[in-house]
Structure formats: structure tokens, C-alpha cells
Scaffold this active site. Structure first.
Site, mmCIF file in Angstrom:
data_model
loop_
_atom_site.group_PDB
_atom_site.id
_atom_site.type_symbol
_atom_site.label_atom_id
_atom_site.label_comp_id
_atom_site.label_asym_id
_atom_site.label_seq_id
_atom_site.Cartn_x
_atom_site.Cartn_y
_atom_site.Cartn_z
ATOM 1 N N GLU A 32 0.630 -1.248 -0.085
ATOM 2 C CA GLU A 32 -0.092 -0.159 0.041
ATOM 3 C C GLU A 32 1.140 1.167 0.074
ATOM 4 O OE1 GLU A 32 -3.167 0.041 -1.066
ATOM 5 O OE2 GLU A 32 -3.752 -1.184 0.449
ATOM 6 N N HIS A 33 0.457 2.170 -0.977
ATOM 7 C CA HIS A 33 1.111 3.377 -1.058
ATOM 8 C C HIS A 33 2.621 3.203 -1.494
ATOM 9 C CE1 HIS A 33 -1.853 6.155 0.226
ATOM 10 N NE2 HIS A 33 -2.436 5.381 1.045
ATOM 11 N N SER A 66 -26.049 6.279 -16.609
ATOM 12 C CA SER A 66 -25.725 5.059 -15.437
ATOM 13 C C SER A 66 -26.701 4.552 -14.841
ATOM 14 C CB SER A 66 -24.672 5.700 -14.466
ATOM 15 O OG SER A 66 -24.589 5.045 -13.414
ATOM 16 N N GLY A 123 -12.959 2.717 -1.424
ATOM 17 C CA GLY A 123 -11.632 2.412 -1.555
ATOM 18 C C GLY A 123 -11.624 1.095 -2.266
ATOM 19 N N LEU A 124 -12.655 0.767 -3.129
ATOM 20 C CA LEU A 124 -12.418 -0.645 -3.782
ATOM 21 C C LEU A 124 -12.386 -0.446 -5.393
ATOM 22 C CD1 LEU A 124 -15.457 -2.417 -1.749
ATOM 23 C CD2 LEU A 124 -12.930 -2.584 -1.536
ATOM 24 N N SER A 125 -12.094 0.950 -5.732
ATOM 25 C CA SER A 125 -11.648 1.422 -6.995
ATOM 26 C C SER A 125 -12.889 1.205 -8.040
ATOM 27 C CB SER A 125 -10.345 0.331 -7.582
ATOM 28 O OG SER A 125 -9.366 0.726 -7.011
ATOM 29 N N SER A 126 -13.847 1.789 -7.680
ATOM 30 C CA SER A 126 -15.027 1.944 -8.565
ATOM 31 C C SER A 126 -14.626 2.734 -9.749
ATOM 32 C CB SER A 126 -16.242 2.360 -8.059
ATOM 33 O OG SER A 126 -15.897 3.582 -7.542
ATOM 34 N N SER A 127 -13.776 3.728 -9.497
ATOM 35 C CA SER A 127 -13.454 4.627 -10.363
ATOM 36 C C SER A 127 -12.544 3.810 -11.709
ATOM 37 C CB SER A 127 -12.679 5.796 -10.289
ATOM 38 O OG SER A 127 -12.834 6.053 -8.920
ATOM 39 N N ASP A 171 -4.654 0.415 -9.013
ATOM 40 C CA ASP A 171 -5.906 0.121 -9.353
ATOM 41 C C ASP A 171 -6.206 -0.128 -10.844
ATOM 42 O OD1 ASP A 171 -5.961 0.895 -6.828
ATOM 43 O OD2 ASP A 171 -6.841 2.884 -7.132
HETATM 44 C C1 GLA Z 1 -5.255 4.328 -4.209
HETATM 45 C C2 GLA Z 1 -4.533 4.821 -5.588
HETATM 46 C C3 GLA Z 1 -3.488 3.663 -5.870
HETATM 47 C C4 GLA Z 1 -2.494 3.476 -4.559
HETATM 48 C C5 GLA Z 1 -3.285 3.185 -3.321
HETATM 49 C C6 GLA Z 1 -2.650 3.089 -2.161
HETATM 50 O O1 GLA Z 1 -6.059 3.300 -4.288
HETATM 51 O O2 GLA Z 1 -5.473 4.965 -6.534
HETATM 52 O O3 GLA Z 1 -2.700 4.222 -6.955
HETATM 53 O O4 GLA Z 1 -1.540 4.583 -4.509
HETATM 54 O O5 GLA Z 1 -4.088 4.337 -3.162
HETATM 55 O O6 GLA Z 1 -1.637 1.960 -2.269
#
Ligand code: GLA
Length: 381
Positions: A32-33, A66, A123-127, A171
Site C-alpha cells: 500500500e502506497h 448510468s 476504496g474498492l476502485s470503482s473509478s 488500481d
Molecule cells: C489508491 C491509488 C493507488 C494507490 C493506493 C495506495 O488506491 O489509486 O494508486 O496509491 O491508493 O496503495
């Protein structure tokens, strides 16, 4: 294509669609990060996905609808697209048209109908799922022949430069490149990737995802601030990126850094090590050994990187106290979701322990579900 998808599409766009494409959300197991520090990540695609039903248009317009939106159609000309022009959810898919054109691809208009079960702001990357589903559809509709990693890079460019969110590449790579039953080991510097089998069911384990319902927003400045801190630290250490700091040199490097930067560097260096250790355990068939690594990763994000929040800390603490092998926040932080590695029989007791801890703390009820590693972006009909 399901008849229902075609009917829904036709009701909005007045014509038959050409197909349906899907791209998933993700959780990150560990790493992460680290992506914007040229490091390692290990995400897993969720079964939750964005589906886009689509067809080409020959008049240079993009029309987007949508199923989760307000019932209106966003209708734009491709000519004159520029960052800042679209400010709604539609900026993510429209950004993909823009990024493809910017990269020199010939892409015309399209009618698009989106339907998603990826929780938003969790924080589940819907984008990334929205972007990658759009990229996969356009790749087919316009015969671009791009690879999954190329689609991911276009999607990331859309998010960075069109939407204006300074995210790394994890993501979009997860949403575009993951495969069923495996985690994606990605070196974010070389973009070398490996699918690492993760058969949770055979190991009698489950991955429990707990959405704390604290909305996270990468655009609010806190993400950009930690990212800038890492870049400043790398510069002070004379490195291209924190990836280049060997663990053996960490103590000496920390002594040379200002107090506010040292903990960021400690997190990044130890987190990269945690990814490498995790891969070794997975490849050795020791999935249960991931537990303590996950929990150590959370402590590092909480104490050194400082991107957790009371809700994610409590979810981790309650899950581990109730028997989870390990748990951590996943994604950018400042809210969002927690993952917990749990025995198959412990899913409900652990989820209930977290809900009960949240009730006692006066927090909103979290939403918990299990997830198996799923496939990345693809045509589904
Ligand atoms: C978000 C960002 C990713 C990553 C994470 C942390 O999800 O979109 O690119 O930096 O935070 O790991």
C-alpha cells in the site's frame, strides 16, 4: 448479451448495442502506497464489476447513462474535450476517450450504458473499474488492439490528467490485468507482472472485505500530500524513488531525514519487504502465514504513514480479536475498506464482532462480504 441489457440500452439510446464489457473493482492484499514509489503491489480483483453495454456512434458524440445515476444522459462532442470540462461521474469514462485520442488512437463516438455493483467511495476502485470497462469497450469497438496493461495505462492517464486525481497505477492494472483465482504481483517500475495463484477455498480460508462506509476521496489533498512527502524524501536521499532504498540502509537513511518524512520512508521500505515475503508464502503454499503480515502492514499505515482512521483501526482490531488471522485497511486510506483473512467458519463471527464494535463506538454499520479473486476487464457478451 443478456436480453435485459439490450432492452435497457435500447430504451435509453434508441438502438441495439454491439456488446457488453466488464471491469472489476479490487482490494489490495499488500503493498500500500508503494505504487507511486516505484515499488511492489499485490492486488486482487473483486467479483464486483462495472458493466458497460455499448455501440459506436459515427457522429463524434459520446452519450453516457448510468443505472446508478440521476436518470439523465450526458451528451458531449468529442471535439473540444479538455480536462475540467466534465465534472460528474462521467469524467472517468470520458477521460478514457480523451486519453486514447491524446495517445494518438483514432476513436470516434459511442453510446454507453453503465451498470455497477462496485461500492463507490469505499476504496474498492470503482473509478478504475469505470475507466477500464470503457477502455476495453473502446478497444474492441474501434479495433485498437491494445493489451491489458496498455489499457490500464490509458485509464490511469484519464484519471491523472482528465479527472485530476494523482493516483498511481495499481488500481487500473488490477482492474485490467487480474485473472480468476490469482493475485497480481506487479512491479510498478518495470510494469513486470505475475499472476500468483490464491486458492483461498482450498486453504479453508476466506477474504472478508469490510466497507467501513467512511467515504474516502483521493482528490481531497491528503493523498497528494503523502505522495509529495515521499518524493521529497527520495530527493533528499539522492534517489529516483523510495524503491531504490535497500532495507539494509534504512536506519542510516532515517537518521538523515527530517522528522516528518522518516516514518513515510520506513513504511514504504518495510511495505515493499512485506510484499516480497507475502509472495514467498503464497508460492510456498502458506496462505495462512499472510495473516501477521497483513496486520503488521496495517500498523505501519496507522502509525508511520498515518492514512488510517478510527473506523479502519477499529475494524482491524475487532476482526483480529475475533479470530481473523490478520487484517488491514486496503487502498488509499482515510476511510474506505478493511480486508481480513479468516477461516471459513469464522466469517460470520468476525463480521458480527466488527459490527458490534462499531455499534458500541457509535459508528455507522459497516458492510461485510467475502470475495474470491476474480477476472480483469473483458468482453462478457
Ligand atoms: C489508491 C491509488 C493507488 C494507490 C493506493 C495506495 O488506491 O489509486 O494508486 O496509491 O491508493 O496503495
Amino acid at each position: 448479451m443478456t436480453e435485459q441489457a439490450a432492452i435497457d440500452f435500447e430504451a435509453v439510446h434508441g438502438a441495439r448495442p454491439s456488446g457488453v464489457w466488464a471491469a472489476p473493482g479490487r482490494v489490495n492484499l499488500i503493498g500500500e502506497h508503494t505504487d507511486y514509489n516505484d515499488g511492489f503491489v499485490l492486488p486482487v480483483a473483486l467479483p464486483h464489476r462495472v458493466e458497460v453495454t455499448a455501440r459506436r456512434r459515427e457522429d463524434g458524440r459520446v452519450r453516457l447513462y448510468s443505472a446508478q445515476g440521476d436518470g439523465t444522459i450526458t451528451d458531449l462532442a468529442l471535439d473540444g474535450l479538455a480536462p475540467g470540462v466534465v465534472t460528474s461521474w462521467a469524467a472517468y469514462p470520458v477521460g478514457v476517450f480523451w486519453a486514447l485520442a491524446e495517445a494518438g488512437h483514432t476513436v470516434g463516438g459511442a453510446d454507453l450504458f453503465f451498470d455497477s455493483d462496485v461500492p463507490t467511495g469505499a476504496g474498492l476502485s470503482s473509478s478504475a473499474a469505470l475507466e477500464c470497462a470503457t477502455a476495453a469497450a473502446l478497444d474492441d469497438l474501434y479495433g485498437l488492439g491494445l493489451s491489458a496493461p496498455e489499457l490500464a495505462l490509458v485509464a490511469q492517464r484519464a484519471e491523472n490528467a482528465f479527472v485530476g486525481v494523482p493516483c498511481g497505477v495499481m488500481d487500473q492494472m488490477a482492474s485490467a490485468c487480474c485473472t480468476d483465482g490469482a493475485a497480481l504481483f506487479l512491479d510498478t517500475r518495470t510494469l513486470e507482472q505475475r499472476h500468483v495463484p490464491l486458492d483461498l477455498e482450498a486453504a479453508g480460508l476466506r477474504l472478508l472485505v469490510i466497507d467501513t462506509r467512511v467515504k474516502h476521496d483521493l482528490g481531497d489533498g491528503a493523498y497528494a500530500a503523502v505522495r509529495a512527502g515521499c518524493e521529497r524524501a527520495a530527493g533528499l536521499l539522492g534517489l529516483d524513488a523510495l524503491r531504490d532504498l535497500p532495507a539494509a540502509d534504512l536506519t542510516a537513511a532515517l537518521a538523515r531525514l527530517p522528522r516528518e518524512l522518516a516514518p513515510l520512508v520506513r513504511h514504504v521500505v518495510t511495505e515493499n519487504q512485506r510484499v516480497v515475503e507475502t509472495i514467498a508464502h503464497l508460492e510456498g503454499g502458506r496462505i495462512a502465514a499472510l495473516g501477521p503480515i497483513l496486520t503488521a502492514g496495517h500498523a505501519s499505515l496507522r502509525d508511520d504513514y498515518r492514512v488510517s482512521c478510527p473506523e479502519t483501526d477499529l475494524a482491524v482490531e475487532a476482526a483480529v480479536a475475533a479470530g481473523a488471522l490478520g487484517a488491514r485497511m486496503t487502498g488509499g486510506g482515510f476511510g474506505g475498506s478493511v480486508i481480513a483473512l479468516v477461516g471459513a467458519a469464522d466469517v460470520e463471527p468476525v463480521a458480527e464482532a466488527v459490527r458490534s464494535a462499531f455499534r458500541s463506538a457509535g459508528f455507522a454499520t459497516p458492510v461485510a462480504f467475502t470475495a474470491l479473486p476474480s477476472a480483469g476487464a473483458r468482453r462478457v457478451a
